[in-house]
Write a protein that holds these residues in place. Structure first.
Motif: not given
Lengths: 314, 476, 345
Positions: A157-158, A165, B212, A160-163, A167, C105, A169
Motif C-alpha cells: 500500500d505504501w 501517479p 488525512e 503504490t501510495r508513494t510511487t 497516489n 518526505t 491507496s
C-alpha cells in the motif's frame, strides 16, 4: 486409456469375495505391492468419506441435537437451488483455480528461464525464488495480510501510495480481494512450477541449443522453438498438480479475508468450513463436501483426458 | 563453488541472530529459575482467603481463548500459584485465538468428545448448552463456599449464565461497551464529548475529527457474529430497532433498524479508517493506540489496553464516555459479555475442575494476579468488589465508574426498546445466530467496501434472517 | 551401470542419463548471460523474496519500529540514540516514530536497532514441545508414506493391471474432499465416543500424535505415489528384466538395483512430504490442538486480542518456517529433479 469414473467408489475393496486369500496368492507381484497403500488409503480416507455421505443425508446442527434426523436430499436441494453463496463459491473456486494455475505456470516459466542462464549469484537467486513455496501458508498469509496488504501499515500500500501517479491507496483486501488472493496464490505456487520446469529445461540437450545458437537463433527464438515445446509435458504436470492443490486452498482465505467482503473470496473449501464448522451445520457441510468431490472428479478427469489427448497429439 | 559459498553466507546471515537468541535463551531460562523463590512468596497473602486443600487431586484439561487475561492466568498457574492451594491438581491448558478455540470447544462439547474438563465460553453458549445437558451446574457449590462470595458477581452476568436449573458457569471477566476518545484531538477541534453522547453526536464528532492522518472513528467491520455484529447490534438496539419482532419476523429492514445500519456503515465509509471491513477488536485497538483514529466504540475491557502507556503513547489523553444512546436515553445498547469458565458435564475430574474454576474466578486470584502482573492483566468486570478495591480505583480512575454503571445497567433480557422474543444485547441467543450473523455481517462488509449498496445489504440481511426463522420453526 | 543403459524410446533416456552421469551436465558450459539479465534476475528474486525478508527482519525489531513506513530494512545495532527508540526509553520517541510515515518526505530513515526481545518472549513460551510435535508428525508420517508408497509405486510402474491408471487416479482422488468438509466426521470418528447414533464407535485419536501421523500419511500418500511411480518408470525395462532373469527376488530387485537408481527421486519425495506435513494448519488446529499442538498452532497464538504485535508475530512466524525453509534450500536440487519426473511419462 480410460480413466474410469468409478475410481472413487470403494470398488477396489471389492476383492472381499470368499476366494480372497486364494485370489491374493495368485496375484501378480505388482498388485500385491500396491495393496498395502491401497488398503491404507481406502480405510483412512474412505471411512470418513462414507461418514460424510451419511451425514449429508442428515439434518443435524451440532448445537441442536434434538432436531437431528433424516433429511433425504434436503441439504443437496438447498445448496443447489437456493443457496447464493454456493453459486458464488463455485464461481470463485473456478476463478481462483484457473487464474492461479495459469499465472503460476507463466511466472514459474519466467523464473525458470531466468535461472537457466549463467550469471553471478545464480544459485542464490534460485534459492530466493523457491522460498515462497517452502514458507508455511499460514505464516505467509498473516505476513501478507498484516505487513504487506494492510491499508494502514502495508508495504504494498505504501509503495503504490508513494510511487504511482495519483497516489492511489487502494485497500487491497477490501477493493481487490480476488486479485489479492490470486497474488498470494501465485506467489506461493510459481516457485513450485519453477522447480518442475527447471528440470525440464535442464534436460534439453545442450547440443541442440548449441546448434541453434550456431545457426544464429536469438535467445527468444531459441526459447520459442526449443525450450517451450520441450516443456509442454512438464507444464501439464505442473498444471495438474497445481489444480489438485489450489482447488482446495483454504489457509490464505481463512486468515486473510475470511471469504469476504461479502462472498467475494469464498471458495468451496471455505464455504464448507463456514457451514460445517462455524455454523455447526453438519448436514449441509457434509453435502457440500460430497458435491465438491463429485465436481473435482469430473473436472480432473476431463483435465487428464484433455492433457492425454494433447500429449498424444505431440 | 562460489555459489555454494554465497548461499551458505546468506544462510548464516539469517541463522546468526537465531544462534544469538538461543544463547540469550539460556540466560533467560536461568533467570526464570530464580524468581521461583519470589513466586513462592507472592501468593503468601492468598491462603488468607482460600485455604490449601490437598484432598482434591486429578489432571484437568482447560480450553481458553488467547486473550491477555487468560494468558496471564496461564502464566500464573505455570509459576505455581495454583498449586500452592491445590498441590495435587494438574492443569493442562489449550490456549488459542477466539476463532480457533471456539471451533475446538464447540466440536468437543457438542459431540461430547470429552477432551476438555473446563472451557471458556460466554452467555451466548452457556444457556443453550446447559439446556442440552452438556454443562454441569456449578452455582450451588459456589454459593455454598463462603470464601468464594458468589453474591459479589454481577447479577446480570449470573442471569446470562443461568437456566431454570441453576448457574452453569463462573465469569472470569466481563464487559459492557463504551466510547474511547482522544481528549487532545477533541480539544484541538474545539469540541467536547458529553458523558452520555447520542449516536448522532458521535457521527457529528467523527465528521469534525476526520482528517488525512487521523480517521474519525473506528467501529468493527470485520465479518463475524462476535465481531462486526456485536457493536452494530447494540447500535440497532439504541436506535430502537431489533432483529426480530415477537412473531420472529425479521426487522432488520424496519425504519429504526435500517437507520441504525445505514448510520453505522455510512459513518465507517466516510469517517472510518481505510480497510474498515477488516477491522475487528484487535485491529481497532491497534489503530487507536497508534493514534490513527480519534474515537473508538467497543467493549469496556479495552479500557485497560488503551490506558497502558506501553501500548498507547497517548494513554494520558484517552477520554471515556458511556455507550451512546439514540432513540431513548435509557437504551445504551445493552452490550453484556463475559468470558466464563464452564465445566463439561462429561468431565471425569469434576472436583478438580470445580476447584480450578472457583480459584480462577475468585478474589484470591484477583489479588494474586495483581501482585504478579499489576492491574492491567487482572480480570475485571465480573465482581463488584473489583470496583471497591482502592488500588484498582486508582489505576482505573478514568473509567472505573463508567464501566461499573454500564455493567449494572446492561439488561440483555430486554435489550431493545420494542419487545423481542430473544435474549442477548449484542447477539440473538438462538443456535442459528452464528451462521446467520456471519452471513449477514458479510453482506454488511460488502456494503462497507462499496460492493453493494447499503439498502441492498439490508434487504439481503433481512431475507436471510427471515429464512432462518422459517427454516428452523421459529415462525409459525 | 551406465554402460548397460540401453537406448529406450525418447524422453526417458535423457533423464536417466542425468542421474547416471551427473558430472557431465555440469561440465557443459552454459551460455553466460548478459549483465542486464543478471540484474533482472536479481531484481525479480529480491521482489519475490521480499515478503519473507520483511517478515524475518520485522522479527528483530522493536514493536514501535515494526509498523513504520517506509519499512526499516537496515539493522544497525546501537542507533537508538539517533532515530529508533529502544525499549526502556520513554514513550515519547515511540510516538514520534509512529508518526514518521506522515513526515516521510523529510529524511527517510531505513535503519532500525535490532533486538532479540521478541525471540526472548516467544521462546519464554515453551517453543520446544511444539517443535518436537511438528518434527515427529512430519518425520513419522513421511516414514510411513515412504513405507507404503515405494512398493505401491513400484508395483504401479510394473503395470500389473490394465487399470493401473485408475488406481493412480483413485489415490489422487482421495485428495478431492476438502479438509473442512470432512472435519466434523473425522472429529467424531477420532473421538472416544464416536456418534451415539452409529453405535458410539470411536477411535480415541483426538489430540494424539498417532492420529496426526495417520492423517498426514493419507494426505501425502497420493503425491508420493505419483512422484515415485514416475521414477520407477524411468528405470529401463531391460534392467528389471535382467534382474529377474538372474533369478533375483523381488526384494533384491528393489533394494539392490532399483532403490539406488531412484534414490534422488525418493529424496525429493521425502522432502515434499515433510514440507506439506510441517506446513499443515487446519487439521492440526482442529484435531490435535489439545495435547499435540504443532508449530502452526504456536504461531497463531501470537495473533491475540492484546493488539497486533507485528514484531512478535513476525518472530514466531520466522521460527515456524525456518526449519522447512532451510531444509528446502539445502534440498533444492533434489526437488528440482524429483518434481519433474512425473512429466516424463
Amino acid at each position: 486409456m480410460a480413466v474410469a469414473d468409478r475410481s472413487l467408489s470403494p470398488a477396489y475393496g471389492r476383492a472381499a469375495r470368499p476366494s480372497l486369500f486364494h485370489r491374493l496368492w495368485h496375484q501378480p507381484v505388482g498388485r500385491l505391492l500396491i495393496l498395502p497403500a491401497l488398503i491404507y488409503a481406502i480405510i483412512v480416507t474412505q471411512a470418513p468419506f462414507l461418514l460424510t455421505i451419511y451425514y449429508s443425508f442428515q439434518r443435524w446442527n451440532l448445537q441442536r441435537p434434538s432436531t437431528r434426523g433424516f433429511a433425504g436430499l434436503d441439504n443437496y436441494k438447498f445448496l443447489l437451488t437456493r443457496d447464493h453463496a454456493f453459486r458464488d463459491a463455485l464461481l470463485n473456486t473456478a476463478i481462483f483455480t484457473i487464474s492461479a494455475v495459469l499465472l503460476s505456470l507463466l511466472v514459474g516459466l519466467f523464473y525458470a528461464e531466468l535461472v537457466n542462464h549463467r550469471f553471478p549469484g545464480r544459485g542464490v537467486v534460485r534459492t530466493l525464488l523457491i522460498t515462497p513455496f517452502l514458507v508455511m501458508p499460514a505464516a505467509a498469509a498473516l505476513t501478507w495480510k498484516n505487513m504487506l496488504l494492510n491499508p494502514t501499515y502495508g508495504v504494498v500500500d505504501w509503495l503504490t501510495r508513494t510511487t504511482l501517479p495519483g497516489n492511489p491507496s487502494p485497500n487491497w483486501l477490501g477493493v481487490y480481494p480476488k486479485e489479492s488472493i490470486i497474488l498470494v496464490l501465485v506467489w506461493r505456487w510459481a516457485p513450485f512450477m519453477m522447480l518442475i520446469l527447471l528440470a525440464g529445461m535442464q534436460s534439453i540437450s545442450e547440443e541442440v541449443r548449441e546448434a541453434a545458437r550456431v545457426d544464429g537463433a536469438t535467445a527468444w527464438q531459441e526459447f520459442r522453438s526449443i525450450t517451450l515445446p520441450h516443456l509442454s509435458r512438464f507444464m501439464q504436470l505442473g498444471g495438474l498438480l497445481g489444480t489438485v492443490y489450489i482447488v482446495q486452498d483454504f489457509d490464505p482465505i481463512y486468515l486473510m479475508t475470511k471469504g469476504g467482503p461479502g462472498t467475494a473470496t469464498t471458495n468451496l473449501s471455505y464455504l464448507t468450513y463456514r457451514k460445517a464448522v462455524e455454523a455447526s451445520n453438519v448436514g449441509q457441510g457434509a453435502a457440500l463436501g460430497v458435491i465438491v468431490v463429485i465436481l473435482s472428479i469430473i473436472v480432473i478427469t476431463l483435465l487428464i483426458r484433455w492433457l492425454d489427448r494433447m500429449m498424444r497429439g505431440t | 563453488m562460489t555459489r555454494r559459498i554465497l548461499s551458505f553466507a546468506a544462510l548464516f546471515a539469517l541463522l546468526l541472530p537465531m544462534l544469538v537468541v538461543a544463547g540469550g535463551r539460556a540466560t533467560a531460562l536461568a533467570q526464570d529459575a530464580t524468581p521461583g523463590a519470589a513466586g513462592d512468596a507472592s501468593p503468601a497473602a492468598a491462603p488468607a482467603m482460600m485455604e490449601r486443600d490437598e484432598t482434591i487431586s486429578g489432571t484437568i484439561d482447560v480450553g481458553m481463548v488467547a486473550n491477555p487475561q487468560m494468558v496471564a492466568l496461564q502464566d500464573l498457574v505455570a509459576s505455581g500459584a495454583f498449586n500452592e492451594i491445590y498441590p495435587n491438581v494438574t492443569v493442562r491448558f489449550t490456549v488459542l485465538p477466539e476463532n480457533e478455540i471456539r471451533q475446538v470447544i464447540t466440536q468437543d462439547v457438542t459431540t461430547q468428545a470429552g477432551q476438555f474438563d473446563v472451557v471458556t465460553i460466554g452467555p451466548f453458549e452457556v444457556p443453550l448448552w446447559a439446556e442440552e445437558g452438556w454443562l454441569e451446574e456449578v452455582g450451588e457449590e459456589a454459593a455454598a463456599d463462603p470464601n468464594y462470595n458468589l453474591d459479589d458477581i454481577f447479577e446480570a452476568h449470573k442471569q446470562g449464565l443461568s437456566t431454570e436449573e441453576g448457574l452453569f458457569a463462573l465469569p472470569f471477566y466481563g464487559e459492557s461497551s463504551m466510547v474511547f476518545y482522544r481528549k487532545d484531538l477533541f480539544e484541538q477541534a474545539g469540541i467536547e464529548m458529553p458523558e452520555e453522547p447520542t449516536w448522532e453526536q458521535i457521527g457529528e464528532f467523527a465528521k469534525q475529527l476526520d482528517s488525512e492522518e487521523v480517521s474519525g472513528i473506528c467501529l468493527r467491520g470485520l465479518p463475524g457474529w462476535g465481531e462486526q455484529l456485536a457493536p452494530l447490534t447494540t447500535v440497532i438496539n439504541a436506535f430502537g430497532g431489533r432483529w426480530f419482532d415477537e412473531d420472529w419476523n425479521a426487522q432488520l429492514d424496519s425504519e429504526q433498524s435500517a437507520a441504525a445500519i445505514r448510520f453505522y456503515i455510512d459513518t465507517l465509509r466516510e469517517y472510518g479508517p481505510a480497510g474498515a471491513e477488516g477491522n475487528g477488536f484487535t485491529e481497532c485497538e491497534t489503530l487507536f493506540n497508534e493514534g490513527k483514529v480519534a474515537m473508538w466504540y467497543d467493549a469496556t475491557s479495552a479500557a485497560e489496553l488503551v490506558t497502558d502507556p506501553e501500548l498507547n503513547p497517548n494513554a494520558e489523553n484517552v477520554g471515556f464516555a458511556f455507550a451512546p444512546t439514540q432513540a431513548s436515553p435509557e437504551n445504551h445498547g445493552n452490550w453484556l459479555w463475559n468470558w466464563s469458565f464452564a465445566m463439561a458435564a462429561n468431565s471425569d475430574q469434576k472436583e478438580a475442575a470445580l476447584a480450578f474454576m472457583k480459584w480462577a474466578t475468585s478474589p484470591t486470584y484477583f489479588q494474586a494476579i495483581v501482585e504478579a502482573e499489576g492491574y492491567g492483566r487482572a480480570p475485571t468486570g465480573a465482581r463488584a468488589s473489583t470496583y471497591q478495591d482502592p488500588g484498582y480505583r486508582e489505576y482505573a480512575g478514568g473509567f472505573a465508574d463508567i464501566v461499573l454503571q454500564s455493567l449494572e445497567n446492561a439488561n440483555p433480557n430486554e435489550p431493545t426498546i420494542d419487545p423481542v422474543p430473544y435474549q442477548g444485547g449484542q447477539f440473538v441467543r438462538i443456535p442459528e445466530f452464528q451462521q446467520l450473523g456471519n452471513d449477514v455481517s458479510q453482506q454488511f462488509a460488502a456494503a462497507i467496501v462499496g460492493q453493494q449498496s447499503v439498502d441492498d445489504a439490508i434487504q439481503a440481511a433481512n431475507d436471510m434472517a427471515n429464512q432462518v426463522a422459517q427454516d428452523n420453526g421459529y415462525q409459525t | 551401470m551406465q554402460t548397460t543403459l540401453p537406448r529406450t524410446s525418447s524422453a526417458p533416456s535423457t533423464a536417466a542419463r542425468r542421474w547416471a552421469l551427473p558430472r557431465r551436465r555440469r561440465g557443459v558450459q552454459k551460455d553466460q548471460a548478459s549483465p542486464a539479465w543478471a540484474v533482472l534476475a536479481w531484481v525479480v528474486a529480491l521482489v519475490t523474496f521480499f515478503p519473507v525478508l520483511h517478515m524475518v527482519l520485522t522479527g528483530f525489531k522493536h514493536e514501535s519500529d515494526a509498523v513504520d513506513l517506509p519499512p526499516r530494512l537496515l539493522p544497525v545495532p546501537g542507533i537508538e540514540e539517533s532515530a529508533a527508540p529502544a525499549e526502556g526509553v520513554s514513550a515519547e520517541p515511540a510516538a514520534d516514530a509512529a508518526d514518521a510515515p506522515a513526515e516521510a518526505t523529510g529524511g527517510v530513515d531505513l535503519r532500525f536497532d535490532p533486538t532479540l526481545e521478541q525471540y526472548e518472549t516467544i521462546l519464554g513460551r515453551e517453543f520446544m514441545p511444539f517443535f518436537r510435535n511438528s518434527a515427529f508428525a512430519s518425520l513419522g508420517s513421511t516414514a510411513l508414506v515412504m513405507l507404503l508408497a515405494i512398493p505401491a509405486a513400484y508395483g504401479l510402474a510394473l503395470r500389473p493391471t490394465k487399470k493401473w491408471k485408475d488406481v493412480l487416479f483413485f489415490f489422487i482422488s482421495t485428495r478431492f474432499l476438502p479438509a473442512s468438509g470432512v472435519i466434523v466426521p473425522l472429529y467424531i470418528l477420532f473421538s472416544a465416543n464416536g456418534d451415539p447414533k452409529l453405535g458410539g464407535f470411536g477411535l480415541d485419536l483426538l489430540g494424539t500424535m498417532r492420529g496426526l501421523i495417520i492423517l498426514y500419511t493419507a494426505m501425502n500418500l497420493p503425491i508420493a505415489i505419483w512422484m515415485l511411480r514416475s521414477f520407477f518408470e524411468e528405470v529401463p525395462r531391460d534392467v528389471l528384466d535382467a534382474a529377474r532373469v538372474d533369478g533375483a527376488g523381488v526384494m533384491r530387485e528393489m533394494t539392490q538395483i532399483l532403490l539406488p537408481m531412484v534414490a534422488p527421486g525418493i529424496a525429493a519425495t521425502v522432502f515434499i512430504s515433510i514440507i506439506f506435513a510441517w506446513n499443515e494448519f487446519f487439521l492440526a488446529v482442529s484435531l490435535a490442538a489439545v495435547g499435540t499442538s504443532t508449530v502452526p498452532i504456536f504461531m497463531v497464538k501470537f495473533v491475540t486480542a492484546e493488539g497486533l504485535f507485528w514484531a512478535k508475530l513476525a518472530a514466531s512466524s520466522t521460527m515456524a518456517v525456518l526449519p522447512i525453509v532451510l531444509l528446502g534450500w539445502i534440498a533444492q536440487k533434489q526437488l528440482v529433479r524429483g518434481l519433474s519426473m512425473g512429466a516424463v511419462k
